[in-house]
Design a protein around this motif. Structure first.
Motif, PDB file in Angstrom:
ATOM      1  N   THR A  66       5.121 -10.967  -9.240  1.00  0.00           N
ATOM      2  CA  THR A  66       4.759 -10.539  -7.889  1.00  0.00           C
ATOM      3  C   THR A  66       4.541  -9.032  -7.917  1.00  0.00           C
ATOM      4  OG1 THR A  66       7.064 -10.261  -7.252  1.00  0.00           O
ATOM      5  CG2 THR A  66       6.059 -12.389  -6.763  1.00  0.00           C
ATOM      6  N   PHE A  67       3.877  -8.531  -6.915  1.00  0.00           N
ATOM      7  CA  PHE A  67       3.524  -7.121  -6.863  1.00  0.00           C
ATOM      8  C   PHE A  67       4.031  -6.520  -5.561  1.00  0.00           C
ATOM      9  CE2 PHE A  67       0.386  -9.413  -9.319  1.00  0.00           C
ATOM     10  CZ  PHE A  67       0.356  -8.683 -10.493  1.00  0.00           C
ATOM     11  N   THR A  68       4.413  -5.260  -5.626  1.00  0.00           N
ATOM     12  CA  THR A  68       4.823  -4.524  -4.438  1.00  0.00           C
ATOM     13  C   THR A  68       3.686  -3.583  -4.085  1.00  0.00           C
ATOM     14  OG1 THR A  68       7.115  -4.637  -5.149  1.00  0.00           O
ATOM     15  CG2 THR A  68       6.578  -3.020  -3.457  1.00  0.00           C
ATOM     16  N   LEU A  69       2.992  -3.899  -3.028  1.00  0.00           N
ATOM     17  CA  LEU A  69       1.814  -3.130  -2.633  1.00  0.00           C
ATOM     18  C   LEU A  69       2.041  -2.487  -1.269  1.00  0.00           C
ATOM     19  CD1 LEU A  69      -0.871  -5.756  -3.642  1.00  0.00           C
ATOM     20  CD2 LEU A  69      -0.071  -3.814  -4.980  1.00  0.00           C
ATOM     21  N   PRO A  70       1.447  -1.317  -1.048  1.00  0.00           N
ATOM     22  CA  PRO A  70       1.626  -0.640   0.238  1.00  0.00           C
ATOM     23  C   PRO A  70       0.818  -1.315   1.345  1.00  0.00           C
ATOM     24  CG  PRO A  70       0.035   0.552  -1.075  1.00  0.00           C
ATOM     25  CD  PRO A  70       0.577  -0.548  -1.959  1.00  0.00           C
ATOM     26  N   GLU A  71       1.333  -1.242   2.530  1.00  0.00           N
ATOM     27  CA  GLU A  71       0.564  -1.688   3.695  1.00  0.00           C
ATOM     28  C   GLU A  71      -0.644  -0.765   3.840  1.00  0.00           C
ATOM     29  OE1 GLU A  71       1.029  -4.380   5.602  1.00  0.00           O
ATOM     30  OE2 GLU A  71       2.786  -4.956   4.428  1.00  0.00           O
ATOM     31  N   PRO A  72      -1.757  -1.269   4.316  1.00  0.00           N
ATOM     32  CA  PRO A  72      -2.971  -0.458   4.394  1.00  0.00           C
ATOM     33  C   PRO A  72      -3.024   0.521   5.561  1.00  0.00           C
ATOM     34  CG  PRO A  72      -3.412  -2.660   5.194  1.00  0.00           C
ATOM     35  CD  PRO A  72      -1.991  -2.667   4.663  1.00  0.00           C
ATOM     36  N   LEU A  73      -2.057   0.465   6.444  1.00  0.00           N
ATOM     37  CA  LEU A  73      -2.100   1.299   7.647  1.00  0.00           C
ATOM     38  C   LEU A  73      -2.187   2.786   7.305  1.00  0.00           C
ATOM     39  CD1 LEU A  73       0.651  -0.598   9.635  1.00  0.00           C
ATOM     40  CD2 LEU A  73      -1.827  -0.867   9.815  1.00  0.00           C
ATOM     41  N   GLY A  74      -3.158   3.454   7.894  1.00  0.00           N
ATOM     42  CA  GLY A  74      -3.318   4.896   7.713  1.00  0.00           C
ATOM     43  C   GLY A  74      -4.014   5.308   6.430  1.00  0.00           C
ATOM     44  N   LEU A  75      -4.439   4.343   5.629  1.00  0.00           N
ATOM     45  CA  LEU A  75      -5.119   4.656   4.372  1.00  0.00           C
ATOM     46  C   LEU A  75      -6.587   4.260   4.443  1.00  0.00           C
ATOM     47  CD1 LEU A  75      -2.492   3.260   1.820  1.00  0.00           C
ATOM     48  CD2 LEU A  75      -2.891   5.661   2.411  1.00  0.00           C
TER      49      LEU A  75
END
Length: 78
Positions: free
Chosen positions: A3-12
């Motif tokens: 599994t991967f830990t990815l950032p939420e896209p908010l603000g990017l």
């Protein structure tokens, strides 16, 4: 299955978020997206990574906004 830990896209921007994702997926040959407008092309390339395709990741069709797609993608790979 990994599994991967990815950032939420908010603000990017898409290229910012995609660069973070590409860094985490570099072992699979995923490169950073070239532009914010190329997000659907970049999404299509992810299907060539067997580990991701087996996670039932969403395709870009049906999404008008890359961040909505990204939220679904994050849910699929967690």
């Amino acid at each position: 299955m990994k599994t991967f830990t990815l950032p939420e896209p908010l603000g990017l921007k898409f290229t910012e978020w995609g660069a973070i994702v590409a860094e985490q997926l570099a072992q699979y040959g995923v490169s950073a997206p070239s532009s914010d407008d190329s997000w659907k092309t970049w999404v299509c390339a992810l299907f060539y990574v067997p580990e991701l395709a087996s996670m039932n990741i969403p395709g870009g069709d049906g999404f008008d906004d890359w961040s909505l797609w990204a939220q679904q993608f994050i849910g699929a790979v967690r």
